[in-house]
Design an enzyme around this catalytic site. Structure first.
Site, mmCIF file in Angstrom:
data_model
loop_
_atom_site.group_PDB
_atom_site.id
_atom_site.type_symbol
_atom_site.label_atom_id
_atom_site.label_comp_id
_atom_site.label_asym_id
_atom_site.label_seq_id
_atom_site.Cartn_x
_atom_site.Cartn_y
_atom_site.Cartn_z
ATOM 1 N N LYS A 1 -12.232 2.810 -18.417
ATOM 2 C CA LYS A 1 -12.826 3.120 -19.712
ATOM 3 C C LYS A 1 -11.828 2.835 -20.831
ATOM 4 C CE LYS A 1 -16.087 4.516 -16.958
ATOM 5 N NZ LYS A 1 -16.210 5.905 -16.515
ATOM 6 N N TYR B 1 -19.199 13.930 -15.072
ATOM 7 C CA TYR B 1 -19.526 12.558 -14.692
ATOM 8 C C TYR B 1 -20.321 12.548 -13.368
ATOM 9 C CZ TYR B 1 -18.950 7.747 -13.226
ATOM 10 O OH TYR B 1 -19.188 6.476 -12.795
ATOM 11 N N ARG C 1 0.827 -1.214 0.000
ATOM 12 C CA ARG C 1 0.000 0.000 0.000
ATOM 13 C C ARG C 1 0.859 1.261 0.000
ATOM 14 N NH1 ARG C 1 -1.482 2.400 4.303
ATOM 15 N NH2 ARG C 1 -1.740 0.571 5.650
ATOM 16 N N ASP D 1 -9.849 15.898 -15.723
ATOM 17 C CA ASP D 1 -10.260 14.512 -15.950
ATOM 18 C C ASP D 1 -10.178 14.268 -17.454
ATOM 19 O OD1 ASP D 1 -11.672 12.157 -16.473
ATOM 20 O OD2 ASP D 1 -13.023 12.434 -14.767
#
Ligand code: PLP
Length: 354
Positions: free
Chosen positions: A194, A96, A40, A169
């Site tokens: 996507k 979005y 992590r 974005d």
């Protein structure tokens, strides 16, 4: 990696092992610990390979770094994590739905002040620079395909002494269609779910920046927030990225072709197509007609999400988060099928009531 390689070449060669005898592809490394390193905090070889390749596509230079997250939305939370409580941010009135959900929540909980600006209202964006701490831009926007003048916002931000950050974005344009860092933006975010992944088989997000301080802060935000990508997802996303330039070019050609044909179809009241890219939206007179088209299509899938090799279509206003977009608006993600087959499918569905 060598300099001056084209994007198409960089997508193929970046993020590969360089030492003699190593496998051609960095393998899927399912690891939480790597010696004394903890995944992590320190990442894994699979994540790093993907991050190197996305960074190499988005911008050139040694200071450019990408950080992979569990999803596109996790990058929104990571970026907002860089802001102090009470910060003011400017966001598009249309973007979005998931991103708007995060922003609305942060505002409701009193963490941020959110200023919503019409995407195409460049003078309102420029005027906001005097007071906001961060611009969150999404262009082209999901699902309206509205564009924001990124360069104008960057210029307005740079003219301020408090230097508001500009975040873009870039999910719809991908690094092939638009490179916001070269335009002067501070951070680019992607939903690799996507187009980068490109096969509708994973969830993953990435941030990219050329600013070393921001790069370290985003890495820290991932360590704190814990929204780390899966090993398989990172591997699949990199595998998808290898063919992104070819997929993007081919699907963009088909999108231009279909946009022009839809534009003159009598049942279509409006086509939203930013003249580039693999996404478009078109509108029918009402929700009922749009729903009928969706169910009459046999090749184009009536499905949510976008950016896969398979073409898909969705009436977005059916979702609570997008109930404000025109009721008859269909978001259309163009894939790699033969354009003539796609057009035949569309015409048959449109002509079923026109
Ligand atoms: C899908 C999407 C997101 C969110 O990404 P997830 O991977 O679904 O979390 C963010 N921005 C845009 C433009 C998107 O299309």
């Amino acid at each position: 990696m060598e300099r001056n390689l084209s994007a198409r070449t960089r997508a193929v060669v970046a993020g590969r092992p360089e030492e003699e005898g190593q496998p051609t592809n960095v393998p899927i490394v399912p690891a939480s610990a790597l010696g004394l390193g903890y995944a992590r905090e320190d990442g894994t070889p699979t994540w790093v390979a993907l991050e190197e390749a996305v960074a190499a596509l988005e911008a050139e230079g040694d200071s450019v770094s990408a950080t992979a997250f569990a999803s596109g939305l996790a990058t929104v939370s990571a970026v907002l994590d860089l802001l102090p409580a009470g910060a003011e941010i400017a966001v598009p009135s249309d973007s979005y739905a998931g991103t708007r959900g995060v922003l609305d929540h942060a505002e409701r909980m009193g963490r941020l002040r959110v200023r919503r600006i019409t995407p195409v209202d460049t003078s309102a964006w420029v005027a906001a620079a005097a007071s906001v701490d961060l611009f969150w831009l999404e262009s082209p926007a999901n699902p309206t395909l509205d564009l924001i003048d990124i360069s104008a916002v960057v210029k307005a931000a740079a003219a301020q002494s408090h230097k508001p950050k500009v975040v873009v974005d870039n999910t719809f344009a991908t690094p092939l269609g638009q490179q916001p860092l070269a335009l002067g933006a501070d951070i680019v975010v992607h939903s690799a779910t996507k187009l980068i992944g490109g096969h509708s088989d994973l969830l993953l997000g990435l941030t990219v920046t050329a600013d070393e301080t921001l790069g370290a802060q985003l890495r820290d935000a991932r360590t704190r927030g814990g929204a780390t990508p899966g090993a398989l997802e990172a591997w699949l996303a990199l595998r998808g990225l290898r063919t992104l330039p070819i997929r993007y070019a081919e699907a963009s050609r088909t999108a231009a072709d279909l946009a022009a044909r839809l534009d003159v179809h009598p049942a279509v009241t409006r086509v939203r197509y930013p003249k580039t890219g693999t996404m478009l939206a078109f509108e029918l007179a009402d929700a009922e007609k749009a729903d009928r088209v969706c169910s009459a299509l046999t090749l184009i899938r009536n499905a949510t999400s976008l950016g896969g090799v398979e073409s898909s279509i969705e009436r977005r206003a059916r979702l609570a988060g997008d109930s404000h977009v025109p009721a008859g608006l269909l978001r259309f993600s163009i894939g790699l099928e033969d354009p003539e087959d796609l057009w035949r499918d569309l015409v048959a569905a449109l002509d079923s009531f026109a």
